[in-house]
Write an enzyme that holds these catalytic residues in place. Structure first.
Site, PDB file in Angstrom:
ATOM      1  N   GLY A 194      16.247 -15.314  -5.426  1.00  9.48           N
ATOM      2  CA  GLY A 194      16.703 -14.083  -5.266  1.00  9.48           C
ATOM      3  C   GLY A 194      18.044 -14.072  -4.615  1.00  9.48           C
ATOM      4  N   MET A 195      18.411 -12.783  -4.062  1.00  8.18           N
ATOM      5  CA  MET A 195      19.731 -12.530  -3.589  1.00  8.18           C
ATOM      6  C   MET A 195      19.800 -12.953  -2.054  1.00  8.18           C
ATOM      7  SD  MET A 195      22.800 -11.635  -4.432  1.00  8.18           S
ATOM      8  CE  MET A 195      23.009 -10.327  -5.735  1.00  8.18           C
ATOM      9  N   HIS A 196      19.559 -14.150  -1.777  1.00  5.01           N
ATOM     10  CA  HIS A 196      19.403 -14.544  -0.232  1.00  5.01           C
ATOM     11  C   HIS A 196      20.984 -15.147   0.221  1.00  5.01           C
ATOM     12  CE1 HIS A 196      19.382 -19.151  -0.990  1.00  5.01           C
ATOM     13  NE2 HIS A 196      19.164 -18.541  -2.071  1.00  5.01           N
ATOM     14  N   MET A 197      21.113 -15.519   1.163  1.00  4.87           N
ATOM     15  CA  MET A 197      22.480 -16.044   1.811  1.00  4.87           C
ATOM     16  C   MET A 197      23.492 -16.279   0.823  1.00  4.87           C
ATOM     17  SD  MET A 197      23.963 -16.367   5.375  1.00  4.87           S
ATOM     18  CE  MET A 197      23.095 -17.461   6.311  1.00  4.87           C
ATOM     19  N   ALA A 213      24.324 -14.457  -2.410  1.00  2.55           N
ATOM     20  CA  ALA A 213      24.948 -13.132  -1.962  1.00  2.55           C
ATOM     21  C   ALA A 213      26.448 -13.557  -1.503  1.00  2.55           C
ATOM     22  CB  ALA A 213      24.207 -12.497  -0.726  1.00  2.55           C
TER      23      ALA A 213
END
Lengths: 572, 88
Positions: B13-16, B19
Site C-alpha cells: 500500500g501507500m507506505h513510506m 509515498a
C-alpha cells in the site's frame, strides 16, 4: 580509579574515552530571537539535517543496502512535507523559538501516526521521533558523535551498544567498549564479541563518571576498567596486551586444521553469526560451518518487513560464501529482549515468558511464510542450509511449523521456483520444556542445537540481563548441566545430530563434560573458534570421562566450577 | 478540476517508499493534488498525510487535480499508482 562490570568480550583495550550520552533536550531556556531569526534558524537546521541525512544514507547504502538507505531519504521527504514546514513556521509566528516549533509539530505528527489503525503505518511515529531528535540536536548545536570518524584508540563509553551503532562504528579506531547496560549474553556483549573488541558491560553510571577524552584501560577478560591510569599501570597493561597478541598468533596454527581430540576423533567447530558480513570473519577464523545464523538483523533498524527477495539475498550470500559447508539459519527470534518496533508486539509484563520467537511466527504465518520461502529457495543453491526453530516448548509447534513449510514447498513447486526439497528442520533446545521432552522432540526434529544462554536463564529462573540476579546465572549449575546432558543423550539415542550454540560451548572448563557426553558440534563466536579447537585437541576421551564423573558427582555450581578450573590448571 | 479513479496494487500500500516517490513526482506540478478514498482525503504532495491515510493494497482512490497542468498531473498520478508505485 577502578570500576568493575561484566567481562563480556575478551582482551585489553587502552585508549581515550569517547562518551555517547543520551541527550535530553531542554530548550525552555532557548531565547526567542524574533520571528524572522527563528525561521532562518529553522531553515538552516533543516538544510543541515538534509545534508547529513543524505551522507548517512549513502553510507548505509554501501553497508546495508538500497532499502535501508531509502528509509533515511524518506526522512528528508517527511521533513520537507509542506504541512510539516508550514506548521512549524506558524508555530514560530505565534512567538515560539525554532526548537519549540519542531518539538510541537513533530510530536503532533508522531501522535497522529501512533493512533492510526494500520500496524505498519503506526511505525512511522518512530521515524517522526527520530527526525525530531536529530533536528533538535542540530538546532541546539549538539551534533551527535560521528562513529565512523572516531580518533584512533577511542574507548567507546555508552549506555548501551546498539546494532545501529555497530553499523557505523569504525572498528579499527576503537580499542574497547564500556557500557552501563547489558550482561554477558546481552546483545551488547554479542555485538562486541562479533567485532572482536574488548568490552566490559554493566558498569553503573559510567557515562557520568568518565570524562570525555579521559585515559582508560579496559580489561574485557577480567571485567574491569581503570580510569586515568598512571604510566606504570599503562605499561603493565601494554605488556599484558602484547602477551595476549602473542597467544593469538600461536592459535593461528589451528586455523586450517580439522577439529580432533587427542584420540583423533573428529568434532566440528562452527560459528555463530548475526549478519552475512560476519560469515567472512567466521571463515577467516577457521569455521567448519555456521551453527547459528541469527536473522534478526534483517528485521532490525528499519521501518517495515524485509521482502522475500531481500531475505533470499542475505541467505543466498551466506550459502554461497560457505559453499559446501553447513549453515544453520535460525528463524526470527523476536521478543524477549529483542524488540522490533514496527512489529508492534506491545509491552509485556514478562517478555521473556511472553510472545516471542516461534510463538510470534506461528501467529503471523503470512510473515513466517516469507522467511521460510526465502530459506527454501536459497537452500537450492548448494543444498547446505538448515532451518532452526527457536524457543520450542512442544511437539505441536514443530509440527505446525513443518506443515507451514510443506505449504511453502507446494507453492514454490507450483511457481516453478527452485528450492531445497530435503532441507532439514531442527530446533533450538533452550527451554526447560524442550529438555524434559527431548526424547519426544527428537522424533520430530532433524537436529538439536542447545541454546545454553536462554536454557540457563530459564532453568535457573534468573534474567540474564538483570545485574541484580546475574550472580545466579551459572552455566556450571548442576541443574543446567544435567539438562544439557539429557538433551545430548536423547539426540544420540534418536540418532540425530546435536550441537551447542550458546556461550557455554566456548567455556574451556566445560569442554571435558561435553566431550564425555558425546557433543560433536560446537558453535561459537568467530573469535572463539580457534581457542575451542585447541582446547578440544588437548583432551583424550578417557580423561574427559574421568573429569566428567568427578564433576557431576558434586552438588553445587561453585563446586563444579572450582573442580573443573582446577583440572584445567593441572593440565597446563 | 479533473479526476480519475485508480486502484492501489502494490503489496504494502501507500507506505513510506511509494509515498515518497508519489510526493516527489507530484511536487513538480503546480496544481493541487488530492486523493480521496472511503471518505478520507489526503493531500498528494504531503508524505505525512498520504501515509496517515493508510491506503492499502486494493483500495480504490479517486485522484483529483485542480489548477495549472492538472491534466498532466492526473495522468502522471494514475500512471504511478497503477504501475505499483515502483514496487510491483
Amino acid at each position: 580509579m577502578v570500576v568493575r562490570g561484566i567481562a563480556a568480550s575478551d582482551g585489553i583495550g587502552i585508549g581515550k574515552a569517547v562518551c555517547i550520552r543520551e541527550e535530553t533536550y531542554t530548550f525552555s531556556d532557548a531565547q526567542f530571537a524574533g520571528k524572522e531569526k527563528e525561521k532562518e534558524r529553522l531553515e538552516e537546521g533543516i538544510a543541515s539535517f538534509t545534508e547529513e541525512t543524505k551522507k548517512l544514507a549513502e553510507k548505509i547504502r554501501k553497508s546495508s543496502g538500497e532499502k535501508e538507505a531509502d528509509i533515511l531519504l524518506g526522512h528528508i521527504t517527511m521533513l520537507h512535507d509542506p504541512f510539516m514546514l508550514s506548521q512549524m513556521q506558524e508555530n514560530i509566528e505565534t512567538g515560539r523559538c525554532a526548537e519549540n516549533a519542531v518539538d510541537a509539530v513533530c510530536t503532533m505528527y508522531a501522535d497522529m501516526f501512533a493512533a492510526v489503525e494500520d500496524e505498519l503505518m503506526r511505525q512511522r511515529a518512530a521515524d517522526v521521533r527520530d527526525i525530531k531528535a536529530r533536528l533538535l540536536a542540530i538546532l541546539s548545536g549538539k551534533a551527535p558523535i560521528d562513529l565512523s570518524r572516531l580518533p584512533k584508540d577511542s574507548v567507546l563509553v555508552a549506555k548501551e551498544l546498539t546494532p545501529s551503532m555497530t553499523v557505523e562504528l569504525q572498528t579499527e579506531n576503537v580499542s574497547a567498549i564500556l557500557t552501563e547496560q547489558g550482561g554477558k549474553t546481552s546483545h551488547s556483549a554479542i555485538l562486541a564479541r562479533g567485532l572482536e573488541l574488548p568490552a566490559v558491560l554493566g558498569v553503573a553510571g559510567i557515562t557520568e563518571t568518565v570524562k570525555e577524552g579521559e585515559g582508560l584501560i579496559v580489561d574485557g577478560t577480567e571485567g574491569m576498567a581503570i580510569l586515568s591510569p598512571d604510566t606504570k599501570t599503562t605499561a603493565q597493561y601494554r605488556k599484558k596486551q602484547e602477551k595476549a597478541r602473542e597467544e593469538k598468533k600461536q592459535l593461528s596454527v589451528y586455523r586450517d586444521r580439522p577439529t580432533k581430540d587427542a584420540d583423533g576423533q573428529r568434532y566440528e567447530v562452527f560459528a555463530n553469526i548475526g549478519s552475512p558480513k560476519e560469515a567472512e570473519q567466521a571463515v577467516q577464523n577457521g569455521a567448519e560451518g555456521i551453527g547459528l545464523f541469527r536473522t534478526e538483523f534483517l528485521f532490525m533498524d528499519r521501518s517495515s518487513l524485509p521482502s522475500e527477495e531481500e531475505q533470499y539475498d542475505a541467505y543466498a550470500e551466506v550459502a554461497r560464501y560457505m559453499k559446501g559447508k553447513k549453515v544453520v539459519i535460525r528463524t526470527l527470534d523476536v521478543g524477549g529482549d529483542k524488540e522490533i518496533p514496527y512489529l508492534s508486539m506491545g509491552k509485556e509484563e514478562n517478555p521473556f515468558l511472553g510472545y516471542r520467537a516461534i510463538r510470534y511466527c506461528l501467529s503471523h504465518k503470512e510473515q513466517f511464510r516469507v522467511q521460510l520461502r526465502a530459506i527454501l529457495r536459497a537452500g537450492a543453491i548448494h543444498g547446505n542450509l538448515c532451518i532452526m526453530l527457536p524457543f520450542i516448548t512442544s511437539v505441536e509447534e514443530i509440527r505446525e511449523a513443518k506443515a507451514l513449510l510443506e505449504v511453502c514447498k507446494k507453492e514454490l513447486r507450483n511457481e516453478g521456483k527452485a528450492f531445497d526439497e530435503k532441507i532439514s528442520v531442527g530446533i533450538m533446545t533452550e527451554t526447560p520444556a524442550s529438555v524434559l521432552l527431548a526424547e519426544l522432540l527428537a522424533k520430530e526434529a532433524d537436529f538439536f542445537s542447545i541454546g545454553t544462554n536462554d536454557l540457563t536463564q530459564y532453568i535457573l529462573a534468573a534474567d540474564r540481563g538483570n545485574p541484580k540476579v546475574e550472580y545466579l546465572y551459572d552455566e556450571c549449575h548442576p541443574a543446567v548441566l544435567r539438562g544439557i546432558q539429557k538433551v545430548i543423550e536423547a539426540a544420540k539415542k534418536a540418532g540425530i545430530p546435536v550441537a551447542m550454540c550458546g556461550a557455554a560451548a566456548a567455556e574451556a572448563k566445560l569442554i571435558p563434560l561435553f566431550l564425555a557426553w558425546g557433543l560433536e558440534e560446537f558453535s561459537v563466536t568467530p573469535s572463539d573458534i580457534l581457542p575451542t579447537r585447541k582446547r578440544i585437541s588437548s583432551w583424550r576421551k578417557s580423561d574427559a570421562k574421568a573429569a566428567e564423573k568427578e564433576a557431576m558427582g558434586l552438588s553445587t555450581g561453585a563446586g563444579i566450577a572450582g573442580y573443573l578450573t582446577g583440572v584445567l590448571k593441572n593440565r597446563e | 478540476m479533473v479526476s480519475q479513479k485508480v486502484t492501489i496494487i502494490n503489496p504494502m500500500g501507500m507506505h513510506m517508499r511509494p509515498a515518497q516517490l508519489f510526493v516527489n513526482e507530484m511536487s513538480a506540478f503546480p496544481c493541487e493534488v488530492t486523493l480521496h478514498a472511503d471518505g478520507r482525503e489526503a493531500n498528494g504532495k504531503s508524505i505525512l498525510h498520504l501515509m496517515a491515510a493508510c491506503l492499502k493494497k486494493g483500495t480504490e482512490v479517486e485522484v483529483r487535480c485542480d489548477g495549472a497542468q492538472e491534466k498532466e498531473a492526473l495522468e502522471k498520478a494514475v500512471e504511478l499508482i497503477s504501475s505499483g508505485l515502483g514496487e510491483a
